[in-house]
Scaffold this active site. Structure first.
Site, mmCIF file in Angstrom:
data_model
loop_
_atom_site.group_PDB
_atom_site.id
_atom_site.type_symbol
_atom_site.label_atom_id
_atom_site.label_comp_id
_atom_site.label_asym_id
_atom_site.label_seq_id
_atom_site.Cartn_x
_atom_site.Cartn_y
_atom_site.Cartn_z
ATOM 1 N N ASN A 1 0.869 -1.186 0.000
ATOM 2 C CA ASN A 1 0.000 0.000 0.000
ATOM 3 C C ASN A 1 0.903 1.233 0.000
ATOM 4 O OD1 ASN A 1 -1.788 2.060 0.526
ATOM 5 N ND2 ASN A 1 -2.259 1.408 2.629
ATOM 6 N N TRP A 2 0.965 1.886 -1.148
ATOM 7 C CA TRP A 2 1.855 3.057 -1.262
ATOM 8 C C TRP A 2 1.266 4.306 -0.606
ATOM 9 C CZ3 TRP A 2 4.915 3.523 -6.543
ATOM 10 C CH2 TRP A 2 5.855 2.493 -6.608
ATOM 11 N N GLU B 1 -5.173 -5.603 10.580
ATOM 12 C CA GLU B 1 -4.198 -4.539 10.798
ATOM 13 C C GLU B 1 -4.488 -3.826 12.120
ATOM 14 O OE1 GLU B 1 -2.281 -3.200 6.876
ATOM 15 O OE2 GLU B 1 -4.060 -1.974 7.189
ATOM 16 N N GLY C 1 2.812 -1.356 4.276
ATOM 17 C CA GLY C 1 2.799 0.065 3.943
ATOM 18 C C GLY C 1 4.194 0.559 3.620
ATOM 19 N N GLY C 2 4.842 1.165 4.605
ATOM 20 C CA GLY C 2 6.130 1.828 4.388
ATOM 21 C C GLY C 2 7.172 0.966 3.694
HETATM 22 C C1 PEP Z 1 -0.684 -0.131 6.157
HETATM 23 O O1 PEP Z 1 -0.777 1.076 5.988
HETATM 24 O O2 PEP Z 1 -1.558 -0.900 5.734
HETATM 25 C C2 PEP Z 1 0.487 -0.623 6.859
HETATM 26 C C3 PEP Z 1 0.479 -1.863 7.256
HETATM 27 O O3 PEP Z 1 1.512 0.267 7.057
HETATM 28 P P1 PEP Z 1 2.960 -0.068 7.663
HETATM 29 O O4 PEP Z 1 3.424 -1.342 7.007
HETATM 30 O O5 PEP Z 1 3.801 1.105 7.280
HETATM 31 O O6 PEP Z 1 2.801 -0.227 9.117
#
Ligand code: PEP
Length: 244
Positions: free
Chosen positions: A9-10, A158, A225-226
């Protein structure tokens, strides 16, 4: 066993020059790789990158209409998306999205043959008071339509407190959450359907912790995400899922 899936997920990151990150990702045969860039990049990513699927980060519940700035499922499908993330905690927080809206969006996504990744997860306060499993059951009940085609539904667990924080639940906590989700799906849609629905863990997945997370029962992949923004981070996560 459903095919493993790793989704990136950008969020609101990514310009044309960043497509190069997607084009150098490894593509192991047993793993579905999905990137969800900003909608502005969907078509170009589809055209520029082979071997990965491309998705969107949200859709409007209506097919068309006077909704300035919004995008329908049909538009995203037309742009080349095959998946759409729905009910991400940042949409719920930034835009006040409710479970009922997520359900309507899921139905809209299915009507255009998009695969819906429905995100659920408890807040830090709910986690600290031991409410995680209750929260998940409630979100599933309110966010999902009455019947679900396994091949069109992915659930992403999540924990809100784990997104972008570097904090991750223990393996036992992830296992308990994913078992609860699988059981809820089986009770609601039948065992065969429940076993075909992919369950992703999301929240601070990194190259350093991916293998441990993928070893947890009922974890079929990750929503990242990141660490999905660069091939240097996302590549090792893809490889960890391939050997899990
Ligand atoms: C997300 O935004 O779905 C996520 C899991 O972000 P991160 O991996 O940066 O915690």
């Amino acid at each position: 066993m459903p095919r493993k899936l790793v989704a990136g997920n950008w969020k609101m990151h990514g310009l044309s020059g960043d497509l190069a990150e997607a084009s150098v990702l490894p593509a192991p045969p047993d793993v579905d790789i999905l990137l969800c860039p900003p909608a502005t990049l969907i078509t170009r990513m589809v055209q520029a990158v082979e071997g990965i699927m491309v998705g969107a980060q949200d859709c409007h519940p209506s097919a068309k209409g006077a909704h300035t700035g919004d995008l329908s499922a049909a538009m995203l499908h037309d742009a080349g998306a095959s998946y759409v993330i729905l009910g991400h905690s940042e949409r719920r927080t930034d835009h006040g999205e409710t479970d009922a809206l997520v359900r309507a969006k899921t139905e809209a996504a299915w009507s255009e043959n998009l695969i819906a990744i429905v995100c659920i997860g408890e807040t830090e306060a709910q986690y600290k008071t031991g409410g995680t499993l209750d929260v998940l059951r409630g979100q599933l009940a309110r966010s999902l339509p009455d019947s679900a085609p396994a091949e069109r539904l992915v659930i992403a667990y999540e924990p809100v407190w784990a997104i972008g924080t570097g904090l991750v639940p223990t393996a036992a906590e992830i296992a308990a959450a994913h078992q609860e989700i699988r059981t809820w799906l089986a009770n609601s849609f039948g065992t065969e359907t429940a076993e075909g629905i992919r369950l992703l863990y999301g929240g601070s997945v990194k190259p350093s912790n991916a293998a441990g997370i993928f070893a947890v029962p009922n974890v079929d992949g990750a929503l990242v995400g990141g660490a999905s923004l660069t091939a240097a981070d996302f590549g090792p996560i893809i490889k960890a899922l391939a050997v899990a």
